[in-house]
Design a protein around this motif. Structure first.
Motif, PDB file in Angstrom:
ATOM      1  N   GLY A  55       1.542   4.250  -2.943  1.00  0.00           N
ATOM      2  CA  GLY A  55       1.288   5.658  -2.659  1.00  0.00           C
ATOM      3  C   GLY A  55       2.528   6.531  -2.686  1.00  0.00           C
TER       4      GLY A  55
ATOM      5  N   TRP B  54      -5.748   2.847   4.560  1.00  0.00           N
ATOM      6  CA  TRP B  54      -6.387   1.539   4.677  1.00  0.00           C
ATOM      7  C   TRP B  54      -7.746   1.680   5.364  1.00  0.00           C
TER       8      TRP B  54
ATOM      9  N   ALA C  81      -2.725   6.406   0.005  1.00  0.00           N
ATOM     10  CA  ALA C  81      -2.330   5.159   0.660  1.00  0.00           C
ATOM     11  C   ALA C  81      -2.916   5.064   2.057  1.00  0.00           C
TER      12      ALA C  81
ATOM     13  N   LEU D 181       0.825  -1.206   0.000  1.00  0.00           N
ATOM     14  CA  LEU D 181       0.000   0.000   0.000  1.00  0.00           C
ATOM     15  C   LEU D 181       0.861   1.258   0.000  1.00  0.00           C
ATOM     16  N   HIS D 182       1.889   1.304   0.848  1.00  0.00           N
ATOM     17  CA  HIS D 182       2.726   2.503   0.926  1.00  0.00           C
ATOM     18  C   HIS D 182       3.594   2.651  -0.320  1.00  0.00           C
TER      19      HIS D 182
END
Length: 285
Positions: free
Chosen positions: A116, A131, A129, A112-113
């Motif tokens: 992003g 959640w 990014a 995710l990071h």
């Protein structure tokens, strides 16, 4: 395990048809599942046949083991073997859930990071990014995340309470208070059933009110895989405890020899611990 003082040095069972029959049932069930996924019309019927046949074989297989135990064939060395076997089985389950927790960690803390980061801003300039999300390309329909209140918290209380009632039942059995042990074990099984009903309602709520499904990106897939497999393990552990409960009502086990109870209790406490991890990681973080 009654009659252990007269048990042999080590019990070697007679040749059994159960392993090959169980393998045949698994072959039919799993090959039919593969055919079901590929759209063959006969597959649901043959899957059911394979499952029922496997359950039939397991019923008689476990029945033979119970008869051997109650017949005084299992001594101290067999008891040690069962304890090691159950310990390694639970360890394999730890690794099983560890894989899913690892997948969730990778998706949240790494993938995710990275998506992003500045390296991907030219491709997905509007991606944030955070959640949970529906992916950088926004291909997943909008959904809402599951919150910890009220059902997940209620389920946590149910499982923690069931662990306490199971411990009380175990101590009662060790003190040879059979009626008390039966009552508290029945309460444990009932709490497990209530947990499963609450989880079923939670899934209904997720699909119909939150639009959260198994296809809702990595959040939906990890949520339902982790909680769904845990629910299956609650069902499996509850089945073990229900069998032990029936055996206790039939007069099986003694205060000194009751590994079937202990093995099922180990598994149930493992299920409790896994849920605590799920409750924190999936619902709160």
């Amino acid at each position: 395990m009654s009659g252990q003082n007269e048990s042999p040095y080590y019990f070697v069972p007679h040749p059994s048809r159960h392993p090959i029959l169980a393998a045949c049932g698994l072959l039919v069930m799993l090959s039919s599942l593969a055919a079901w996924i590929n759209g063959h019309s006969f597959a649901p019927f043959t899957t059911l046949i394979g499952l029922l046949f496997l359950l039939f074989v397991l019923w008689h297989w476990f029945g033979d083991a119970i008869s051997e135990s109650e017949g005084g064939m299992y001594g101290k060395r067999v008891d040690v073997s069962y304890r090691w076997s159950m310990s390694w089985f639970i360890f394999s389950e730890v690794m099983f859930f560890g894989a899913f927790f690892g997948a969730l960690f990778y998706a949240r803390a790494i993938a995710l990071h990275e998506l992003g980061s500045l390296d991907y801003k030219l491709i997905w300039p509007d991606f944030s990014a955070v959640w949970p999300n529906n992916g950088p390309a926004a291909l997943v329909p909008h959904f809402r995340a599951m919150v910890p209140w009220p059902l997940p918290t209620i389920n946590t209380a149910l499982l923690l309470t069931s662990g306490a009632t199971l411990t009380v039942a175990h101590h009662a059995l060790r003190e040879d208070h059979r009626r008390k042990a039966i009552g508290w074990l029945a309460a444990t099984v009932l709490l497990g059933v209530i947990f499963l009903f609450c989880q079923g309602y939670e899934y209904f709520h997720a699909y119909n009110e939150l639009n959260l499904t198994l296809a809702s990106g990595v959040y939906g897939s990890t949520f339902f895989l982790l909680t769904g497999f845990h629910g299956f393990h609650v069902f499996l552990g509850g089945t073990m405890l229900a069998v032990v409960l029936v055996r206790m009502m039939r007069g099986h086990f003694t205060a000194e020899h009751h590994f079937a109870f202990e093995g099922a209790a180990w598994y149930w406490h493992f299920v409790d611990v896994v849920w605590l991890g799920l409750y924190v990681v999936v619902y709160w973080l």
